[in-house]
Design a protein around this motif. Sequence first.
Motif, PDB file in Angstrom:
ATOM      1  N   VAL A  29       0.826  -1.209   0.000  1.00  0.00           N
ATOM      2  CA  VAL A  29       0.000   0.000   0.000  1.00  0.00           C
ATOM      3  C   VAL A  29       0.862   1.262   0.000  1.00  0.00           C
ATOM      4  CG1 VAL A  29      -1.910  -1.096   1.245  1.00  0.00           C
ATOM      5  CG2 VAL A  29      -0.130   0.074   2.535  1.00  0.00           C
ATOM      6  N   ILE A  30       0.204   2.374  -0.328  1.00  0.00           N
ATOM      7  CA  ILE A  30       0.775   3.711  -0.150  1.00  0.00           C
ATOM      8  C   ILE A  30      -0.270   4.553   0.571  1.00  0.00           C
ATOM      9  CG2 ILE A  30       2.277   3.577  -2.174  1.00  0.00           C
ATOM     10  CD1 ILE A  30       0.196   5.332  -3.656  1.00  0.00           C
ATOM     11  N   ASP A  31       0.145   5.673   1.140  1.00  0.00           N
ATOM     12  CA  ASP A  31      -0.808   6.588   1.761  1.00  0.00           C
ATOM     13  C   ASP A  31      -1.724   7.178   0.694  1.00  0.00           C
ATOM     14  OD1 ASP A  31      -0.106   6.467   4.503  1.00  0.00           O
ATOM     15  OD2 ASP A  31       1.654   7.702   4.103  1.00  0.00           O
ATOM     16  N   ASP A  32      -2.992   7.301   1.019  1.00  0.00           N
ATOM     17  CA  ASP A  32      -3.944   7.934   0.110  1.00  0.00           C
ATOM     18  C   ASP A  32      -3.692   9.437   0.158  1.00  0.00           C
ATOM     19  OD1 ASP A  32      -6.307   9.267  -0.888  1.00  0.00           O
ATOM     20  OD2 ASP A  32      -7.353   7.356  -0.708  1.00  0.00           O
ATOM     21  N   PRO A  33      -3.406  10.071  -0.986  1.00  0.00           N
ATOM     22  CA  PRO A  33      -3.100  11.505  -0.983  1.00  0.00           C
ATOM     23  C   PRO A  33      -4.314  12.393  -0.699  1.00  0.00           C
ATOM     24  CG  PRO A  33      -3.143  10.670  -3.227  1.00  0.00           C
ATOM     25  CD  PRO A  33      -3.315   9.491  -2.317  1.00  0.00           C
ATOM     26  N   ILE A  34      -5.518  11.835  -0.766  1.00  0.00           N
ATOM     27  CA  ILE A  34      -6.729  12.629  -0.566  1.00  0.00           C
ATOM     28  C   ILE A  34      -7.366  12.386   0.805  1.00  0.00           C
ATOM     29  CG2 ILE A  34      -9.073  13.067  -1.435  1.00  0.00           C
ATOM     30  CD1 ILE A  34      -7.943  12.197  -4.220  1.00  0.00           C
ATOM     31  N   HIS A  35      -7.414  11.121   1.230  1.00  0.00           N
ATOM     32  CA  HIS A  35      -8.071  10.757   2.493  1.00  0.00           C
ATOM     33  C   HIS A  35      -7.017  10.314   3.502  1.00  0.00           C
ATOM     34  CE1 HIS A  35     -10.985   9.894  -0.803  1.00  0.00           C
ATOM     35  NE2 HIS A  35     -11.742  10.661  -0.035  1.00  0.00           N
ATOM     36  N   GLU A  36      -6.815  11.100   4.544  1.00  0.00           N
ATOM     37  CA  GLU A  36      -5.721  10.777   5.472  1.00  0.00           C
ATOM     38  C   GLU A  36      -5.995   9.554   6.338  1.00  0.00           C
ATOM     39  OE1 GLU A  36      -5.680  13.412   9.504  1.00  0.00           O
ATOM     40  OE2 GLU A  36      -5.195  14.474   7.657  1.00  0.00           O
ATOM     41  N   ASP A  37      -7.234   9.065   6.381  1.00  0.00           N
ATOM     42  CA  ASP A  37      -7.550   7.873   7.167  1.00  0.00           C
ATOM     43  C   ASP A  37      -7.526   6.594   6.328  1.00  0.00           C
ATOM     44  OD1 ASP A  37      -9.820   8.584   5.717  1.00  0.00           O
ATOM     45  OD2 ASP A  37     -11.202   7.895   7.260  1.00  0.00           O
ATOM     46  N   MET A  38      -6.997   6.694   5.088  1.00  0.00           N
ATOM     47  CA  MET A  38      -6.999   5.539   4.194  1.00  0.00           C
ATOM     48  C   MET A  38      -5.645   5.303   3.545  1.00  0.00           C
ATOM     49  SD  MET A  38     -10.613   5.919   2.239  1.00  0.00           S
ATOM     50  CE  MET A  38     -11.529   4.437   2.588  1.00  0.00           C
ATOM     51  N   LEU A  39      -5.470   4.067   3.084  1.00  0.00           N
ATOM     52  CA  LEU A  39      -4.325   3.654   2.292  1.00  0.00           C
ATOM     53  C   LEU A  39      -4.843   3.214   0.928  1.00  0.00           C
ATOM     54  CD1 LEU A  39      -2.762   1.448   5.080  1.00  0.00           C
ATOM     55  CD2 LEU A  39      -1.939   3.704   4.362  1.00  0.00           C
ATOM     56  N   VAL A  40      -3.938   3.084  -0.044  1.00  0.00           N
ATOM     57  CA  VAL A  40      -4.320   2.670  -1.394  1.00  0.00           C
ATOM     58  C   VAL A  40      -3.477   1.473  -1.815  1.00  0.00           C
ATOM     59  CG1 VAL A  40      -4.458   3.375  -3.815  1.00  0.00           C
ATOM     60  CG2 VAL A  40      -4.903   5.042  -2.025  1.00  0.00           C
ATOM     61  N   THR A  41      -4.125   0.486  -2.417  1.00  0.00           N
ATOM     62  CA  THR A  41      -3.440  -0.654  -3.011  1.00  0.00           C
ATOM     63  C   THR A  41      -3.972  -0.863  -4.417  1.00  0.00           C
ATOM     64  OG1 THR A  41      -2.823  -2.982  -2.698  1.00  0.00           O
ATOM     65  CG2 THR A  41      -5.075  -2.379  -2.115  1.00  0.00           C
ATOM     66  N   LYS A  42      -3.179  -1.464  -5.267  1.00  0.00           N
ATOM     67  CA  LYS A  42      -3.625  -1.816  -6.622  1.00  0.00           C
ATOM     68  C   LYS A  42      -4.104  -3.262  -6.595  1.00  0.00           C
ATOM     69  CE  LYS A  42      -2.048   1.676  -9.318  1.00  0.00           C
ATOM     70  NZ  LYS A  42      -2.932   2.559  -9.995  1.00  0.00           N
ATOM     71  N   GLN A  43      -5.318  -3.495  -7.095  1.00  0.00           N
ATOM     72  CA  GLN A  43      -5.887  -4.836  -7.172  1.00  0.00           C
ATOM     73  C   GLN A  43      -6.540  -5.032  -8.524  1.00  0.00           C
ATOM     74  OE1 GLN A  43      -5.847  -7.350  -4.563  1.00  0.00           O
ATOM     75  NE2 GLN A  43      -4.214  -5.925  -4.068  1.00  0.00           N
ATOM     76  N   GLU A  44      -6.523  -6.267  -8.988  1.00  0.00           N
ATOM     77  CA  GLU A  44      -7.156  -6.560 -10.266  1.00  0.00           C
ATOM     78  C   GLU A  44      -8.665  -6.569 -10.119  1.00  0.00           C
ATOM     79  OE1 GLU A  44      -7.349  -9.981 -13.690  1.00  0.00           O
ATOM     80  OE2 GLU A  44      -5.745 -10.068 -12.225  1.00  0.00           O
ATOM     81  N   TYR A  45      -9.332  -5.946 -11.066  1.00  0.00           N
ATOM     82  CA  TYR A  45     -10.792  -5.932 -11.122  1.00  0.00           C
ATOM     83  C   TYR A  45     -11.204  -5.988 -12.580  1.00  0.00           C
ATOM     84  CZ  TYR A  45     -15.628  -4.458 -10.529  1.00  0.00           C
ATOM     85  OH  TYR A  45     -16.996  -4.395 -10.555  1.00  0.00           O
ATOM     86  N   LYS A  46     -11.858  -7.071 -12.944  1.00  0.00           N
ATOM     87  CA  LYS A  46     -12.309  -7.275 -14.330  1.00  0.00           C
ATOM     88  C   LYS A  46     -11.155  -7.115 -15.330  1.00  0.00           C
ATOM     89  CE  LYS A  46     -17.080  -6.126 -13.430  1.00  0.00           C
ATOM     90  NZ  LYS A  46     -18.262  -5.369 -13.833  1.00  0.00           N
ATOM     91  N   GLY A  47      -9.999  -7.690 -14.972  1.00  0.00           N
ATOM     92  CA  GLY A  47      -8.864  -7.697 -15.874  1.00  0.00           C
ATOM     93  C   GLY A  47      -7.984  -6.458 -15.854  1.00  0.00           C
ATOM     94  N   GLU A  48      -8.315  -5.470 -15.055  1.00  0.00           N
ATOM     95  CA  GLU A  48      -7.517  -4.250 -14.971  1.00  0.00           C
ATOM     96  C   GLU A  48      -7.035  -4.025 -13.544  1.00  0.00           C
ATOM     97  OE1 GLU A  48      -9.012  -0.671 -16.822  1.00  0.00           O
ATOM     98  OE2 GLU A  48     -10.474  -1.870 -17.931  1.00  0.00           O
ATOM     99  N   MET A  49      -5.866  -3.414 -13.407  1.00  0.00           N
ATOM    100  CA  MET A  49      -5.354  -3.047 -12.090  1.00  0.00           C
ATOM    101  C   MET A  49      -5.891  -1.664 -11.740  1.00  0.00           C
ATOM    102  SD  MET A  49      -3.703  -5.658 -11.159  1.00  0.00           S
ATOM    103  CE  MET A  49      -2.723  -5.205  -9.742  1.00  0.00           C
ATOM    104  N   ILE A  50      -6.643  -1.582 -10.642  1.00  0.00           N
ATOM    105  CA  ILE A  50      -7.217  -0.301 -10.229  1.00  0.00           C
ATOM    106  C   ILE A  50      -6.921  -0.056  -8.755  1.00  0.00           C
ATOM    107  CG2 ILE A  50      -9.042  -0.378 -11.973  1.00  0.00           C
ATOM    108  CD1 ILE A  50     -10.985  -1.105  -9.700  1.00  0.00           C
TER     109      ILE A  50
END
Length: 66
Positions: A29-50
Amino acid sequence: MRVRITRGRQLLSIAGMWYNDRIGEEFDVIDDPIHEDMLVTKQEYKGEMIDHNIFKDDCEIVINTD
């Protein structure tokens, strides 16, 4: 940074977070640049990394002991 999911979360009265059934799994994960209470990860969804968010309160940092 790497985290382990420790609990799920219900949003509104029906929807839950995408990781509710993935307790115990680990994600890079990385820190979410918009929401300070969240982190961001890349996960596959319907064949795309989002971007997928994880609430910081729903995970713990994994310490690498290598």
